[in-house]
Design a protein around this motif. Sequence first.
Motif, PDB file in Angstrom:
ATOM      1  N   GLU A 125      -7.571  10.291  -5.159  1.00 16.12           N
ATOM      2  CA  GLU A 125      -8.637  10.063  -4.172  1.00 16.12           C
ATOM      3  C   GLU A 125      -8.967   8.574  -4.047  1.00 16.12           C
ATOM      4  N   LEU A 126      -9.193   7.893  -5.174  1.00 17.46           N
ATOM      5  CA  LEU A 126      -9.580   6.477  -5.145  1.00 17.46           C
ATOM      6  C   LEU A 126      -8.488   5.585  -4.566  1.00 17.46           C
ATOM      7  N   LYS A 127      -7.237   5.908  -4.864  1.00 18.52           N
ATOM      8  CA  LYS A 127      -6.109   5.120  -4.370  1.00 18.52           C
ATOM      9  C   LYS A 127      -5.667   5.569  -2.967  1.00 18.52           C
TER      10      LYS A 127
ATOM     11  N   ASN B  70      -9.037  16.624 -13.262  1.00 20.70           N
ATOM     12  CA  ASN B  70     -10.088  15.795 -12.661  1.00 20.70           C
ATOM     13  C   ASN B  70      -9.691  14.326 -12.625  1.00 20.70           C
ATOM     14  N   LEU B  71      -9.074  13.840 -13.694  1.00 22.00           N
ATOM     15  CA  LEU B  71      -8.640  12.441 -13.761  1.00 22.00           C
ATOM     16  C   LEU B  71      -7.581  12.141 -12.693  1.00 22.00           C
ATOM     17  N   VAL B  72      -6.554  12.979 -12.622  1.00 25.15           N
ATOM     18  CA  VAL B  72      -5.477  12.771 -11.654  1.00 25.15           C
ATOM     19  C   VAL B  72      -6.018  12.890 -10.227  1.00 25.15           C
ATOM     20  N   SER B  73      -6.866  13.875  -9.987  1.00 23.15           N
ATOM     21  CA  SER B  73      -7.465  14.049  -8.655  1.00 23.15           C
ATOM     22  C   SER B  73      -8.264  12.814  -8.257  1.00 23.15           C
TER      23      SER B  73
ATOM     24  N   LYS C 232       0.772   7.006 -16.007  1.00 22.21           N
ATOM     25  CA  LYS C 232       0.340   5.622 -15.838  1.00 22.21           C
ATOM     26  C   LYS C 232       0.183   5.306 -14.354  1.00 22.21           C
ATOM     27  N   LEU C 233      -0.653   4.334 -14.056  1.00 22.05           N
ATOM     28  CA  LEU C 233      -0.893   3.943 -12.671  1.00 22.05           C
ATOM     29  C   LEU C 233       0.379   3.521 -11.964  1.00 22.05           C
ATOM     30  N   ASP C 234       1.274   2.817 -12.678  1.00 21.34           N
ATOM     31  CA  ASP C 234       2.521   2.387 -12.028  1.00 21.34           C
ATOM     32  C   ASP C 234       3.425   3.569 -11.725  1.00 21.34           C
ATOM     33  N   ASP C 235       3.311   4.668 -12.491  1.00 20.84           N
ATOM     34  CA  ASP C 235       4.051   5.898 -12.152  1.00 20.84           C
ATOM     35  C   ASP C 235       3.571   6.453 -10.814  1.00 20.84           C
TER      36      ASP C 235
ATOM     37  N   MET D 260       0.848  -1.192   0.000  1.00 19.86           N
ATOM     38  CA  MET D 260       0.000   0.000   0.000  1.00 19.86           C
ATOM     39  C   MET D 260       0.882   1.240   0.000  1.00 19.86           C
ATOM     40  N   PRO D 261       0.685   2.134  -0.955  1.00 22.56           N
ATOM     41  CA  PRO D 261       1.494   3.354  -1.001  1.00 22.56           C
ATOM     42  C   PRO D 261       1.284   4.200   0.243  1.00 22.56           C
TER      43      PRO D 261
END
Length: 135
Positions: free
Chosen positions: A26-28, A19-22, A126-129, A1-2
């Motif tokens: 938030e979700l992660k 909005n996408l990055v925010s 990317k999500l892994d970034d 978990m980050p």
Amino acid sequence: MPHNSKSVCIIDDDNMYVNLVSKIIELKKLSEKVIVFNNGKEALNFFIKSTQDKEAEEDIVPQVIFLDLNMPIMDGWEFLEEFTKIRDEISKKIDLYVVSSSIDTRDIDRAKSIKVVSDYLTKPIKLDDFEKIFI
């Protein structure tokens, strides 16, 4: 978990991207707070003000900054030039990532050569970034 950053700053004029990055942050559950500025001038004024209030600095200065290069009023390059001048006045550790759709090696090399820049990321992030940044 980050690990969870107290706050993240996005400096970008693209509302869909912001909005996408925010939403991902938030979700992660990567940060408690997301601060958004639509241009470098707004962000620079915020950081200048934070250097004048050392007691509030810990609470208001973000640990992570995502900076776009192409914006109106003050672009990312101009922000970096000015931010570099005040960076030493901020005691908090800040990881600053230049985030751009440009894949031009001149932009990448130029950004990475600036002392305050942690890395250069290509849009879309990317999500892994995100996972590497927040580990």
